[in-house]
Design a protein around this motif. Structure first.
Motif, mmCIF file in Angstrom:
data_model
loop_
_atom_site.group_PDB
_atom_site.id
_atom_site.type_symbol
_atom_site.label_atom_id
_atom_site.label_comp_id
_atom_site.label_asym_id
_atom_site.label_seq_id
_atom_site.Cartn_x
_atom_site.Cartn_y
_atom_site.Cartn_z
ATOM 1 N N ASP A 58 0.813 -1.221 0.000
ATOM 2 C CA ASP A 58 0.000 0.000 0.000
ATOM 3 C C ASP A 58 0.844 1.267 0.000
ATOM 4 N N ILE A 59 2.024 1.191 0.615
ATOM 5 C CA ILE A 59 2.857 2.388 0.818
ATOM 6 C C ILE A 59 4.310 2.045 0.520
ATOM 7 N N LEU A 60 4.931 2.813 -0.361
ATOM 8 C CA LEU A 60 6.363 2.683 -0.632
ATOM 9 C C LEU A 60 7.025 4.008 -0.291
ATOM 10 N N PHE A 61 7.911 3.984 0.700
ATOM 11 C CA PHE A 61 8.691 5.171 1.048
ATOM 12 C C PHE A 61 10.084 4.987 0.473
ATOM 13 N N ALA A 62 10.323 5.617 -0.686
ATOM 14 C CA ALA A 62 11.612 5.511 -1.385
ATOM 15 C C ALA A 62 12.557 6.531 -0.772
ATOM 16 N N ASN A 63 13.279 6.098 0.240
ATOM 17 C CA ASN A 63 14.050 7.006 1.072
ATOM 18 C C ASN A 63 15.562 6.788 0.987
ATOM 19 N N ALA A 111 -10.757 5.116 -4.923
ATOM 20 C CA ALA A 111 -11.188 5.495 -3.576
ATOM 21 C C ALA A 111 -10.101 5.260 -2.529
ATOM 22 N N ASP A 112 -9.249 4.283 -2.777
ATOM 23 C CA ASP A 112 -8.203 3.934 -1.808
ATOM 24 C C ASP A 112 -6.891 3.669 -2.550
ATOM 25 N N PRO A 113 -6.254 4.735 -3.037
ATOM 26 C CA PRO A 113 -5.033 4.562 -3.833
ATOM 27 C C PRO A 113 -3.828 4.177 -2.983
ATOM 28 N N SER A 114 -2.876 3.500 -3.611
ATOM 29 C CA SER A 114 -1.586 3.248 -2.976
ATOM 30 C C SER A 114 -0.769 4.540 -2.997
ATOM 31 N N ARG A 115 0.312 4.553 -2.210
ATOM 32 C CA ARG A 115 1.100 5.771 -2.104
ATOM 33 C C ARG A 115 2.581 5.479 -2.307
ATOM 34 N N VAL A 116 3.226 6.361 -3.042
ATOM 35 C CA VAL A 116 4.684 6.394 -3.131
ATOM 36 C C VAL A 116 5.132 7.742 -2.580
ATOM 37 N N ILE A 117 6.078 7.706 -1.656
ATOM 38 C CA ILE A 117 6.633 8.929 -1.073
ATOM 39 C C ILE A 117 8.143 8.880 -1.282
ATOM 40 N N VAL A 118 8.686 9.940 -1.836
ATOM 41 C CA VAL A 118 10.106 9.991 -2.213
ATOM 42 C C VAL A 118 10.811 11.046 -1.362
ATOM 43 N N THR A 119 11.962 10.697 -0.823
ATOM 44 C CA THR A 119 12.747 11.668 -0.061
ATOM 45 C C THR A 119 13.628 12.493 -0.988
ATOM 46 N N GLY A 120 13.306 13.774 -1.080
ATOM 47 C CA GLY A 120 14.159 14.729 -1.767
ATOM 48 C C GLY A 120 14.972 15.481 -0.730
ATOM 49 N N SER A 121 15.121 16.783 -0.914
ATOM 50 C CA SER A 121 15.861 17.622 0.028
ATOM 51 C C SER A 121 15.665 19.077 -0.363
ATOM 52 N N VAL A 122 15.804 19.970 0.615
ATOM 53 C CA VAL A 122 15.800 21.395 0.260
ATOM 54 C C VAL A 122 16.967 21.721 -0.664
ATOM 55 N N ALA A 123 18.025 20.875 -0.644
ATOM 56 C CA ALA A 123 19.159 21.077 -1.558
ATOM 57 C C ALA A 123 18.750 20.871 -3.012
ATOM 58 N N GLY A 124 17.634 20.191 -3.234
ATOM 59 C CA GLY A 124 17.123 19.994 -4.583
ATOM 60 C C GLY A 124 16.166 21.086 -5.019
ATOM 61 N N ILE A 125 15.920 22.059 -4.125
ATOM 62 C CA ILE A 125 15.032 23.182 -4.436
ATOM 63 C C ILE A 125 15.824 24.484 -4.459
ATOM 64 N N GLY A 126 16.648 24.685 -3.434
ATOM 65 C CA GLY A 126 17.526 25.851 -3.387
ATOM 66 C C GLY A 126 18.949 25.424 -3.704
ATOM 67 N N VAL A 127 19.919 26.158 -3.153
ATOM 68 C CA VAL A 127 21.327 25.818 -3.359
ATOM 69 C C VAL A 127 21.798 24.995 -2.169
ATOM 70 N N GLY A 128 22.444 23.857 -2.451
ATOM 71 C CA GLY A 128 22.935 22.994 -1.391
ATOM 72 C C GLY A 128 24.265 23.476 -0.835
ATOM 73 N N SER A 129 24.968 22.571 -0.166
ATOM 74 C CA SER A 129 26.251 22.912 0.447
ATOM 75 C C SER A 129 27.298 23.214 -0.620
ATOM 76 N N LEU A 130 28.145 24.219 -0.345
ATOM 77 C CA LEU A 130 29.237 24.581 -1.248
ATOM 78 C C LEU A 130 30.552 24.551 -0.478
ATOM 79 N N GLY A 131 31.647 24.903 -1.150
ATOM 80 C CA GLY A 131 32.947 24.943 -0.488
ATOM 81 C C GLY A 131 33.467 23.563 -0.164
ATOM 82 N N GLU A 132 34.027 23.407 1.043
ATOM 83 C CA GLU A 132 34.630 22.142 1.454
ATOM 84 C C GLU A 132 33.624 20.990 1.453
ATOM 85 N N SER A 133 32.371 21.295 1.764
ATOM 86 C CA SER A 133 31.330 20.263 1.846
ATOM 87 C C SER A 133 30.433 20.253 0.623
#
Length: 285
Positions: free
Chosen positions: A104-109, A156-178
């Protein structure tokens, strides 16, 4: 008319996952384990935990099965697998199929990161390993589990897929040494994949959504958090005054997996306490 408007269908149970079957990749620690705990405590009857290390999976499952408020007979299962390899994903699906005829639920994390200065990023570790797990692995995990996700899904009762993204995929992620260029690019990719798969799989009775966490204390994030000034400094930098907690992830996954999230499809829930918005504010005059 007013009387009709206040009648909501079984609202007291709208967040219930009673009897649902869930699979959590990257479920042996961190955000995946938080979510698995929430899924079990919200009523799931079976929660399958997978990650690369068998010992970590077994330890996680033991802790989950010791939870005192699961439904009678509810159980977590350990099925170690490397989600960056298609053959391993196919084996995972076969193992899950031995215990259930549907999911019923897949959390692709499952995910990984790699940090280095721009000039020091290498092809194999700095790029390919991250992309294979974070993008290819997510897509093929969803593809290979699709038959099980469709097996009992209805409009009426769909299955769910939930995927883990990140705010780094929306804004700018870590720069420099990291700097984590491959990680940021991979998370932008899977959040756009969510939008495409929502349209593709919605008619099959599968809703697909993403989450985009900011900093949550975890093994993956702790080094970056220290380099960014530590927990106290990061707390102060958030408009809501704190970092993410285990309950924030668990509750969001339960919401998206439950009847409460039944009309959310192709969207991304940002879990950063307003940090991205706060970082973009104009200086006060």
């Amino acid at each position: 008319m007013a009387e009709a408007d206040v009648q909501l269908h079984d609202f007291k149970n709208i967040f219930s996952l009673e009897g649902k079957v869930a699979v959590v990749s990257g479920g042996s620690r961190g955000l995946g384990l938080h979510a698995a705990s929430g899924l079990l405590q919200a009523g799931c009857s079976k929660v399958f935990i997978t990650s690369r290390k068998a010992s970590a999976c077994e330890e996680a499952v033991a802790a989950l099965n010791a939870l005192p408020n699961k439904r009678p007979g509810a159980r977590a299962y350990s099925i170690p697998a490397d989600s960056s390899k298609i053959a391993e994903i196919e084996r995972l699906v076969k193992e899950v199929s031995k215990h259930t005829d549907h999911v019923d639920i897949l959390f692709a994390n499952a995910g990984a990161t790699w940090g280095a200065y721009f000039d020091k990023v290498d092809e194999k570790n700095g790029w390919d390993k991250v992309m294979d797990l974070n993008v290819k692995g997510v897509f093929f995990t969803i593809q290979k589990f699709a038959p099980l996700l469709q097996a009992k899904a209805t409009t009426a009762d769909p299955s769910r897929v939930i995927v883990t993204g990140s705010v780094a995929g929306i804004g700018v992620g870590s720069l420099g040494e990291s700097a984590a260029y491959s990680y940021a690019a991979s998370k932008a990719a899977v959040l756009h994949l969510v939008r495409n798969l929502a349209v593709e799989l919605g008619p099959r009775g599968i809703l697909v959504n993403g989450i985009a966490p900011g900093f949550f204390p975890s093994k993956m994030a702790n080094v970056l958090m220290e380099r960014a000034g530590g927990v106290e400094e990061l707390n102060k930098a958030n408009p809501n005054g704190r970092l993410g907690k285990a309950e924030d992830i668990a509750a969001t996954v339960v919401f998206l997996a439950s009847r409460a999230g039944g009309h959310v499809n192709g969207d991304t829930v940002v879990l950063d306490g307003g940090k991205m918005l706060g970082s973009a504010k104009l200086e006060r005059l």
